[in-house]
Motif scaffolding. Structure first.
Motif, PDB file in Angstrom:
ATOM      1  N   LEU A 296      -2.989  -0.871  -1.964  1.00  0.00           N
ATOM      2  CA  LEU A 296      -1.712  -1.436  -1.541  1.00  0.00           C
ATOM      3  C   LEU A 296      -0.513  -0.726  -2.163  1.00  0.00           C
ATOM      4  O   LEU A 296       0.623  -0.962  -1.741  1.00  0.00           O
TER       5      LEU A 296
ATOM      6  N   ARG B 297       5.266  -1.537   1.041  1.00  0.00           N
ATOM      7  CA  ARG B 297       6.182  -2.596   0.629  1.00  0.00           C
ATOM      8  C   ARG B 297       5.610  -3.980   0.905  1.00  0.00           C
ATOM      9  O   ARG B 297       5.901  -4.931   0.171  1.00  0.00           O
ATOM     10  N   THR B 298       4.800  -4.095   1.946  1.00  0.00           N
ATOM     11  CA  THR B 298       4.250  -5.393   2.331  1.00  0.00           C
ATOM     12  C   THR B 298       2.791  -5.235   2.747  1.00  0.00           C
ATOM     13  O   THR B 298       2.362  -4.136   3.132  1.00  0.00           O
ATOM     14  N   PRO B 299       2.016  -6.319   2.696  1.00  0.00           N
ATOM     15  CA  PRO B 299       0.644  -6.259   3.208  1.00  0.00           C
ATOM     16  C   PRO B 299       0.591  -5.874   4.678  1.00  0.00           C
ATOM     17  O   PRO B 299      -0.375  -5.230   5.121  1.00  0.00           O
ATOM     18  N   GLU B 300       1.625  -6.230   5.431  1.00  0.00           N
ATOM     19  CA  GLU B 300       1.663  -5.898   6.852  1.00  0.00           C
ATOM     20  C   GLU B 300       1.741  -4.385   7.065  1.00  0.00           C
ATOM     21  O   GLU B 300       1.125  -3.849   7.991  1.00  0.00           O
ATOM     22  N   GLU B 301       2.496  -3.705   6.194  1.00  0.00           N
ATOM     23  CA  GLU B 301       2.566  -2.245   6.289  1.00  0.00           C
ATOM     24  C   GLU B 301       1.213  -1.613   5.992  1.00  0.00           C
ATOM     25  O   GLU B 301       0.807  -0.644   6.643  1.00  0.00           O
TER      26      GLU B 301
END
Length: 263
Positions: free
Chosen positions: A82, A86-90
């Motif tokens: 990770l 910046r985000t888990p979605e990215e």
């Protein structure tokens, strides 16, 4: 006393073996579903908004690689994988893109190799070893989480192909996981847990088998089809031909809104 301890240990080993067999069976079910995906279907929109069938398989192939590396503390272990996003979605989107340049057979092979590797490593680590995934969880919960991911994404693919998914007793692992992660779902939604309330599940499988999860003296109860609770905790569309869930109590009502069995 020693005989009782030995019997208990043997029973625990047998239970863990059964759980891993269920995980591998879910892998086989997903592989069988992929055999029904025609060449023109890979770019077909799936039941998940914005995701194609290719994206579904690429996501599982990527997360299974991360899962295996997490068990080995390898270079793509969850915490390291990770980094840079910046985000888990990215992170999830990058995993989907990783499958764009692979022909279907190569993508399936990548998924199958990584899924087998994860299951093999879980068998070595055992059900109680801590897995550094998210906030951390025991191996038993991690195996259930990987089973849940395959079932949920398989459901997306099957719905896109207008195929029926046969309900199996393996869904009990997802049901248990959904109850165990309920506080996590509330925390993500910033939903207050009703003071003094506890939840019990009284669910029924397609074959009539009854499943009870949670303490018998719980204040609240969710009742109904096993598959509908699993759809709820994975945020999938409820099965239209199956009766809905009933909530008894404030916590039960909130659980149907905020339950979430995945990161």
């Amino acid at each position: 006393m020693r005989r009782e301890v030995l019997r208990g240990a043997a029973s625990a080993r047998a239970a863990w073996t059964g759980e891993l067999l269920d995980l591998r069976e879910e892998h086989r079910a997903f592989a069988a579903l992929l055999s029904c995906v025609g060449e023109a279907d890979w770019e077909r929109p799936s039941a998940a908004a914005g995701w194609t069938i290719r994206d579904q398989v690429a996501h599982l192939a990527d997360t299974e690689e991360v899962a295996a590396d997490t068990l080995l503390d390898g270079p793509r272990a969850f915490g390291r994988a990770l980094e840079g996003f910046r985000t888990p979605e990215e992170f999830t989107a990058a995993g989907c893109r990783a499958g764009q340049d692979l022909v279907p057979m190569a993508l399936i092979a990548r998924w199958a190799q990584n899924a087998d590797r994860t299951a093999d490593l879980l068998a070595v680590q055992g059900p109680t070893a801590r897995v550094a995934w998210g906030l951390g969880m025991p191996g038993r919960s991690f195996a259930a989480a990987r089973l849940m991911e395959h079932w949920a994404h398989g459901l997306d693919v099957a719905d896109a192909l207008s195929r029926t998914v046969t309900e199996t007793p393996r869904l009990r692992h997802i049901a248990t996981l959904g109850l165990a992660t309920l506080r996590y779902g509330f925390a993500l939604a910033r939903q207050r847990w009703p003071q003094g309330r506890t939840l019990r599940l009284e669910l029924t499988g397609a074959d009539g088998t009854r499943y009870h999860f949670g303490d018998e003296d719980s204040t609240d109860v969710v009742r109904g089809p096993l598959v509908q609770w699993c759809c709820t905790v994975t945020r999938r569309t409820p099965r239209p031909a199956v009766a809905g869930l009933e909530a008894e109590g404030e916590l039960a009502e909130l659980a149907l809104v905020h339950a979430r069995a995945y990161l």
